[in-house]
Design an enzyme around this catalytic site. Structure first.
Site, PDB file in Angstrom:
ATOM      1  N   THR A 128       0.920  -1.122   0.000  1.00 46.04           N
ATOM      2  CA  THR A 128       0.000   0.000   0.000  1.00 46.04           C
ATOM      3  C   THR A 128       0.955   1.165   0.000  1.00 46.04           C
ATOM      4  OG1 THR A 128      -1.708  -1.175   1.205  1.00 46.04           O
ATOM      5  CG2 THR A 128      -1.695   1.198   1.507  1.00 46.04           C
ATOM      6  N   THR A 185      -4.090   2.231  -2.005  1.00 48.08           N
ATOM      7  CA  THR A 185      -3.636   0.845  -2.162  1.00 48.08           C
ATOM      8  C   THR A 185      -4.291   0.111  -3.306  1.00 48.08           C
ATOM      9  OG1 THR A 185      -3.277  -1.203  -0.919  1.00 48.08           O
ATOM     10  CG2 THR A 185      -5.399  -0.139  -0.605  1.00 48.08           C
ATOM     11  N   ASN A 238      -4.101  -3.162  -2.523  1.00 51.01           N
ATOM     12  CA  ASN A 238      -4.048  -4.249  -1.541  1.00 51.01           C
ATOM     13  C   ASN A 238      -2.709  -4.961  -1.645  1.00 51.01           C
ATOM     14  OD1 ASN A 238      -4.750  -5.702   0.642  1.00 51.01           O
ATOM     15  ND2 ASN A 238      -5.964  -7.206  -0.461  1.00 51.01           N
ATOM     16  N   SER A 252     -10.994  -1.808   6.021  1.00 49.14           N
ATOM     17  CA  SER A 252      -9.579  -1.486   5.801  1.00 49.14           C
ATOM     18  C   SER A 252      -8.872  -1.266   7.139  1.00 49.14           C
ATOM     19  CB  SER A 252      -9.491  -0.209   4.967  1.00 49.14           C
ATOM     20  OG  SER A 252      -8.154   0.219   4.866  1.00 49.14           O
ATOM     21  N   GLY A 278       1.118  -1.499   5.104  1.00 54.62           N
ATOM     22  CA  GLY A 278       1.520  -2.611   5.970  1.00 54.62           C
ATOM     23  C   GLY A 278       0.388  -3.536   6.366  1.00 54.62           C
TER      24      GLY A 278
HETATM   25  O1  DON Z   1      -7.019  -1.632   3.318  1.00 52.21           O
HETATM   26  C1  DON Z   1      -6.257  -2.380   3.916  1.00 52.21           C
HETATM   27  O2  DON Z   1      -6.179  -2.438   5.116  1.00 52.21           O
HETATM   28  C2  DON Z   1      -5.308  -3.221   3.111  1.00 52.21           C
HETATM   29  N1  DON Z   1      -5.823  -3.449   1.803  1.00 52.21           N
HETATM   30  C3  DON Z   1      -3.995  -2.521   3.068  1.00 52.21           C
HETATM   31  C4  DON Z   1      -2.972  -3.294   2.327  1.00 52.21           C
HETATM   32  C5  DON Z   1      -1.621  -2.871   2.647  1.00 52.21           C
HETATM   33  O3  DON Z   1      -1.355  -2.057   3.473  1.00 52.21           O
HETATM   34  C6  DON Z   1      -0.589  -3.555   1.940  1.00 52.21           C
HETATM   35  N2  DON Z   1       0.653  -2.924   2.227  1.00 52.21           N
HETATM   36  N3  DON Z   1       1.602  -2.742   2.560  1.00 52.21           N
END
Ligand code: DON
Length: 570
Positions: free
Chosen positions: A381, A399, A401, A452, A473
Site C-alpha cells: 500500500t 492501495t 491491496n 480497511s 503494511g
Molecule cells: O485496506 C487495507 O487495510 C489493506 N488493503 C492494506 C494493504 C496494505 O497495506 C498492503 N501494504 N503494505
C-alpha cells in the site's frame, strides 16, 4: 513541471544534491540527526519522483490538496506496486484554519458480488480467488476520490495536476533496484494474468536504472485529464476495463463503474494527553483502532518505562490484542453495518477492556480459530503526507491491496487492478492475506466497501498542526501508526528517528508478538516469553511517511528507510 520532469536526469540530481546538502546543514544547526527541516512545505512519499512532483505543485502555488492529487497520479506511474488509479484509499485533511474532513475513496464490491463467492462447494475459502485475477477486483475509487478532493478544495487547474504523471508515463522513469527485483519476481504472475503482454514485463530481466515507459497508461491519464470522472468511469477506459473483466471472467459491470462515488465522512477525533488526533472513520478500522490503542495506554507512564522496554511492549501488546479483537467483530462498512463507534471509543468501555490485563501473565487471545497464517512481508500500500505553505495538511493512504494488486493490467488502458476483495471476511473466522479474521460486519455484500486498516492521521497540539502520519503494511498499519505517534509524543523522537525506530506488532490472532530484527533486546524477549508471550522475528513492519511541525515552526520529514521513500521540503 513538464520541464522539470523532462530534464529529470539533470535537474533531479541538482535539486536533490542541493536539498540534501541543505537538509544536513539545517539538521546540524538544530542538533538533530538526519532530519530535514523546512518552513514552507513538505511532501513525503514512497518515491523520490512523486515527492518532486508534489513539491513542484506546491512551489507553483498549489495547495496541499493539489499536491496530493498530483502525487496520487504520479505514484500510479512511478510506484505501480501500490500507487494506483485502479485501487482506492482514504484522505484526511486539515486546513490551516483547523477545518477537518476525511474522504473515503475505498473500492467497493460489484453489484454481482455475493457472500460466498470465494468458497468452494464444501464451503472452504479458495484463497487465490480473492487474491489474484479478475474476481479479486473491487470497483476502483481513486479517480473519483481525486476528482472529489480537487472539486472541494483544489486551487490549480485539474489538467495541470495530471500533467506530471502523463509525462512520467510517456517518457518513462528510472526504476530503482528494489523495483527491478520486484518486477522480476512477479514476471510469471504478470504473464499468467496478462497473456497479451504488458509494459511491466520485459524480454530480459529488469535492471536498476532501466526506463519504464507506460504508453497505454499515459493515454488513460490524458483521458482523465480531459474528462475527469467520465474519462475513467465511462468511455474508452471503462470499455477496456469491462472487456478485461469479460476476458478474465470478472464480475464488474458498467453500472458498478457509473455508480461509484467517493464519500466525505466525519473524521474520528480523539484526545491523547491534550493532543487532538484526527483520523479515518469506517470503512477503515484504522481510526477507531488507533484512538482505542492510545486511550488504552494513556494512563501509564510509558515515558518512564522507555521505548520497547518489557513493560512498554507488554502494555501495548495487551492493548493491541483487545483492539484487534474488537476490529474483527464490530467493524465494517457503516453504510451496511451499524458500527458501535461511540461505545468502542468511550472511556468507560476502554477502562473495562483493560481491566482484565494482568502484569504477571499474557492474557490468552480469545478462542476463535485462527486458521493457518503466515505474516505476509511484501504487503503493498502506500502513504504520503503533505503540508503546504499556508499550513494546510493532507494525509493519504492508497492501495491496490497486495503488491501489484490482482496482477491484472487492463489491456489497452495500462493500469493495474486491485485485489481489495480479499479485505472482506471471505468466511467468518477465516484469516485474509494479513491473517485478519472477521465476521458478519465485514461479510461480502453487493456494493459494500471492504473493511480497511489504513490509518491516515493528522494530529494537532494546542490548536496548531503537529503531525501528519500514515503507512502501508496491511494489518500492521494500525500498530505502526500507533508506535510512531508514541515514539514522538512519549519518547521525544524527532520525525525521522520515530520512523526509523524498530517496531513490534500483535493483532490478537495469531496470538504472537511479531518484531523487526533487533526491535527488542534479548533480555526483554526472555522476560516476555516467561510471561507467556510468543515472540517471532519477521521482516520490515510498516513504511511510515510522516511530517512533524517543530516548536520553531519548521516541517521535519520522516521518510521510511525500509523503502526508497523520500521527504522533500522547501
Ligand atoms: O485496506 C487495507 O487495510 C489493506 N488493503 C492494506 C494493504 C496494505 O497495506 C498492503 N501494504 N503494505
Amino acid at each position: 513541471m513538464q520541464k522539470v520532469i523532462k530534464d529529470k536526469g539533470i535537474s533531479l540530481t541538482i535539486v536533490l544534491s542541493v536539498i540534501l546538502a541543505f537538509a544536513g546543514c539545517v539538521g546540524g544547526q538544530l542538533g538533530q540527526n538526519n532530519s530535514n527541516e523546512y518552513r514552507k512545505g513538505m511532501v513525503v512519499s514512497a518515491s523520490e519522483d512523486a515527492s518532486l512532483v508534489g513539491i513542484d505543485i506546491l512551489k507553483k502555488g498549489g495547495n496541499a490538496i493539489d499536491a496530493a492529487v498530483a502525487v496520487q497520479f504520479a505514484l500510479a506511474v512511478v510506484y505501480p506496486n501500490a500507487g494506483n488509479i485502479g485501487g482506492g484509499g482514504f484522505l484526511v485533511y486539515r486546513s490551516a484554519e483547523g477545518e477537518v474532513n476525511t474522504l473515503d475513496f475505498r473500492e467497493k464490491a460489484g453489484f454481482r458480488a455475493s457472500r460466498d463467492m470465494y468458497l468452494d462447494p464444501d464451503g472452504n475459502p479458495v484463497i487465490d480467488k480473492s487474491l489474484f485475477g479478475h474476481l479479486a477486483v473491487g470497483v476502483p475509487g481513486s479517480v473519483a476520490g481525486m476528482v472529489a478532493a480537487h472539486q472541494k478544495y483544489g486551487k490549480l487547474k485539474w489538467g495541470d495536476l495530471l500533467e506530471p504523471a502523463i509525462v512520467l508515463a510517456k517518457s518513462g522513469f528510472k526504476i530503482t533496484a528494489r523495483q527491478a527485483r520486484e518486477l522480476n519476481g512477479l514476471k510469471e504472475r504478470f504473464i499468467t494474468y496478462n497473456p497479451n503482454g504488458t509494459a511491466l514485463v520485459k524480454d530480459r530481466e529488469w535492471l536498476e536504472g532501466d526506463i519504464l515507459v507506460q504508453s497505454e497508461l499515459a493515454n488513460t491519464l490524458e483521458l482523465i485529464r480531459d474528462k475527469g470522472m467520465a474519462g475513467f468511469y465511462s468511455g474508452p477506459v471503462a470499455d477496456s476495463l469491462l472487456a478485461e473483466m469479460k476476458r478474465g471472467k470478472g464480475i464488474l459491470s458498467a453500472d458498478d463503474l457509473k455508480s461509484y462515488k467517493a464519500i466525505w465522512r466525519k473524521p474520528i477525533i480523539g484526545d491523547y494527553k491534550g493532543f487532538k488526533v484526527i483520523t479515518m472513520p469506517p470503512p477503515s478500522s484504522g481510526g477507531i483502532a488507533l484512538i482505542q490503542l492510545l486511550k488504552c495506554v494513556e494512563p501509564y507512564p510509558l515515558k518512564q518505562w522507555g521505548l520497547n522496554s518489557d513493560s512498554t511492549v507488554q502494555l501495548m501488546v495487551e492493548a493491541e490484542r483487545r483492539v484487534y479483537a474488537d476490529r474483527a467483530t464490530h467493524l465494517g462498512d457503516p453504510d451496511f453495518y451499524d458500527v458501535p463507534q461511540e461505545q468502542l471509543l468511550s472511556n468507560a468501555y476502554i477502562e473495562e477492556r483493560m481491566a482484565g490485563f494482568n502484569w504477571a501473565h499474557a492474557t490468552p487471545s480469545a478462542n476463535i480459530k485462527a486458521g493457518t497464517f503466515k505474516v505476509a512481508e511484501h504487503e503493498e500500500t502506500t502513504h504520503f503526507s503533505i503540508v503546504d505553505k499556508a499550513g494546510n495538511a493532507v494525509s493519504v493512504t492508497t492501495t491496490l491491496n497486495g503488491s501489484y494488486g490482482s496482477a491484472v493490467i487492463v489491456k489497452g488502458a495500462g493500469f493495474l487492478l486491485n485485489n481489495e476483495m480479499d479485505d472482506f471476511s471471505v468466511k467468518p473466522g477465516s484469516p485474509n492475506m494479513y491473517g485478519l479474521v472477521g465476521g458478519e460486519a465485514n461479510a461480502i455484500m453487493p456494493a459494500k466497501r471492504m473493511l480497511s486498516s489504513m490509518t491516515p492521521t493528522i494530529i494537532e497540539k494546542n490548536g496548531e498542526l503537529f503531525m501528519v502520519v500514515g503507512t502501508p503494511g496491511g494489518s500492521t498499519i494500525i500498530t505502526s501508526v500507533f508506535q510512531t505517534v508514541i515514539n514522538v509524543i512519549e519518547f521525544d523522537k524527532n520525525m525521522q528517528a520515530a520512523v526509523d525506530a524498530k517496531k513490534f506488532h500483535h493483532q490478537w490472532l495469531p496470538d504472537t508478538i511479531y518484531m523487526e530484527k533487533g526491535a527488542l533486546d534479548s533480555l526483554t524477549v526472555v522476560k516476555l516469553k516467561s510471561k507467556g508471550y510468543p515472540v517471532l522475528e519477521r521482516g520490515a513492519i510498516g513504511r511510515v511517511d510522516a511530517i512533524l511541525k517543530t516548536r520553531w515552526g519548521y516541517y521535519q520529514g520522516g521518510a521510511d528507510r525500509r523503502g526508497d521513500d523520500k521527504s522533500i521540503g522547501w
